[in-house]
Design an enzyme around this catalytic site. Structure first.
Site, short mmCIF file in Angstrom:
data_model
loop_
_atom_site.label_atom_id
_atom_site.label_comp_id
_atom_site.label_asym_id
_atom_site.label_seq_id
_atom_site.Cartn_x
_atom_site.Cartn_y
_atom_site.Cartn_z
N CYS A 406 3.77 7.64 -1.05
CA CYS A 406 5.05 7.34 -2.06
C CYS A 406 4.39 7.27 -3.62
O CYS A 406 4.98 7.49 -4.55
CB CYS A 406 5.54 6.18 -1.83
SG CYS A 406 6.38 6.41 -0.25
N GLU A 408 3.12 4.93 -5.40
CA GLU A 408 3.48 3.95 -6.18
C GLU A 408 2.29 3.07 -6.42
O GLU A 408 2.37 1.83 -6.96
CB GLU A 408 4.63 2.99 -5.88
CG GLU A 408 4.25 2.07 -4.56
CD GLU A 408 4.65 2.94 -3.24
OE1 GLU A 408 4.41 4.08 -3.12
OE2 GLU A 408 5.03 1.98 -2.29
#
Length: 508
Positions: A406, A408
């Site tokens: 993802c 992040e």
């Protein structure tokens, strides 16, 4: 052990005067083993932590705050509620109890194993009670894998702490074992850990096909995660270790059939055909490179085939992200299925991103983005230079090589990370939210105390102990309080997390 050892010693002394010297010798060995075992058991940390039953009982009849008109409860019961010894499934209050016991037991066993540190049971019970309430009310939540694995036999008995982590990254360049990035990704993926990888190994990993005139080496694949991963390692090794090696064949007869339950980790087996297909596709990927180095496409193909194999049949899904050079048309077109139609069946298993540089020409990459939304962009120089972009560069993460699927979380090669989720919109005040952050951080940091089964990962994690602390429900919060209040809570939360980190690091 002392009593048994003394009795055996007396018996040995008597037998040493008799003719049965072999029996005496064996019993003397038993005495030595008994003493060694007693010493080992005396060095084992104390009894496991268990939260006071009265705390759990007070939540037994309280309705859990599942949301989304029943969908939240459905997902919980399908995916995270474990089976109890009596054959029924956990209720939410029991899942939280298991997670709390596992979390504080990890702390306790770690503290007791460190010379000079003492465990404060009264303080721990008070802390555990507060964390129980915060998780039950969903002010913060461990990651899904924490809800599933923490406090279960996966961690309590098998010590498989890697299963508590959300994400990992591995670089295909810079390692002396070219098989390791591929087996690391497969092993982590089979534990549900989303894993990123790069293509730096392209041009540096030479392939040599086996000698097919030699007698094949037969490997009976054990019916375990370790057995599947070892089969991939052996296959890659047969192509990476130089010319003249015998070919490798596999015996799949030990593997359970498709649909059979996986008792330890949960879910069902995808059966031997899935692994058989993986081996076939890996061989077909490697064969054309006999005497040549792996290309960008070949590296991503191997990783994607592994991802497809892992994602078949089991309830524990995984994810991949690939990173490549923005100037490489080969990499940028990996998901252009007009150019690479053969990749359509497995290319979907990874998100693909480029390591962008500030000031580069984005036009040729954006042409592909307009077609299917990929590749994405990751600015590695910023990942290495900054903590928060609002602050001055500090280069704390100068070793970072990539990130999780993802993206992040920035990560070093072989690094893992535990993510924990907080819900500011469920709090009535900033002070209440800051208190929740402390306990969310404590959970995630506790996970870093558990050593994993990869030495390369432990080396990084013991240095960084990296965790991720997220904020979810931002749209709801802004609707309730406005953007400026969100900014204030974020800044205060960031300071709280830093202060909490210093306190926990000192304690541990």
């Amino acid at each position: 052990f002392l009593s048994l050892s003394l009795q055996l010693f007396c018996l040995c002394s008597a037998l040493s005067k008799a003719t049965n010297t072999l029996t005496a010798h064996m019993l003397c060995r038993a005495v030595r083993l008994g003493v060694v075992a007693r010493r080992w058991f005396s060095s084992v940390p104390g009894p496991s932590f268990r939260i006071e039953p009265t705390v759990v009982d007070s939540f037994r009849n309280k309705p859990p705050p599942f949301g989304f008109n029943g969908l939240g409860e459905l997902v919980y019961r399908r995916t995270y509620a474990r089976e109890l010894p009596n054959g029924t499934s956990e209720q939410w209050f029991q899942t939280v109890e298991r997670v709390i016991n596992g979390t504080y037991n990890m702390q306790k066993q770690y503290i007791l194993s460190q010379r000079g540190l003492e465990w404060d049971e009264e303080r721990a019970q008070k802390s555990a009670k507060e964390m129980y309430k915060l998780i039950f009310d969903m002010k913060f939540l461990p990651p899904g894998r924490g809800l599933w694995a923490m406090g279960s036999p996966i961690t309590e008995d098998r010590k498989l702490y890697a299963a508590l982590n959300n994400c990992a990254f591995v670089s295909t360049g810079g390692t002396t074992e070219p098989t390791l990035p591929f087996t690391f990704l497969m092993d982590a993926s089979m534990l549900g850990v989303g894993t990123g990888f790069d293509t730096l190994g392209a041009g540096n990993i030479t392939v040599n096909a086996p000698d097919y005139t030699a007698k094949p080496f037969l490997y009976p694949v054990p019916d375990s995660r370790e057995g599947w991963v070892e089969s991939v390692r052996l296959l890659l090794e047969s192509y990476f270790d130089g010319p003249g090696k015998p070919p490798l064949d596999f015996d799949y007869s030990l593997l359970r059939s498709a649909g059979s339950p996986i008792k330890g980790f949960g879910g069902v087996s995808s059966g031997p055909d899935t692994l058989r297909e993986l081996h076939k596709h890996m061989k077909s990927t490697l064969e054309p490179f006999d005497g040549q180095a792996l290309t960008v496409t070949a590296i991503v193909d191997l990783m994607n085939h592994i991802g497809k194999c892992v994602g078949s049949g089991n309830v524990r899904r995984t994810a991949e992200i690939a990173f490549g050079d923005p100037t490489s048309e080969e990499y940028i077109n990996l998901k252009n299925y007009d150019v690479n139609p053969e990749r359509a069946g497995f290319g979907w298993t990874s998100n693909n991103s480029v390591f962008a540089t500030v000031g580069m020409d984005y036009e040729h990459v954006c042409a592909r983005v307009m077609e299917n939304g990929e590749p994405g962009f990751a600015w590695l120089e910023n990942m290495r230079a900054y903590g928060r972009m609002v602050d001055l560069p500090n280069a704390v993460d100068h070793r970072v090589m990539g990130g999780n699927p993802c993206l992040e979380q920035s990560l070093e090669s072989f690094e893992m990370c535990c993510l924990v989720e907080t819900f500011p919109a469920r709090h009535d005040s900033k002070e209440e939210y800051l208190n929740t952050l402390k306990y969310a951080y404590l959970y995630a940091k506790t996970v870093t105390l558990g050593p994993v089964h990869w030495p390369e990962t432990n080396e990084v994690m013991q240095r960084n102990r990296r965790i991720g602390c997220s904020m979810s429900g931002i749209a709801q919060f802004v609707a309730q309080h406005g953007v400026e209040t969100l900014r204030q809570w974020c800044n205060a939360g960031y300071r709280t997390v830093q202060t909490t980190d210093k306190a926990l690091s000192e304690w541990l």
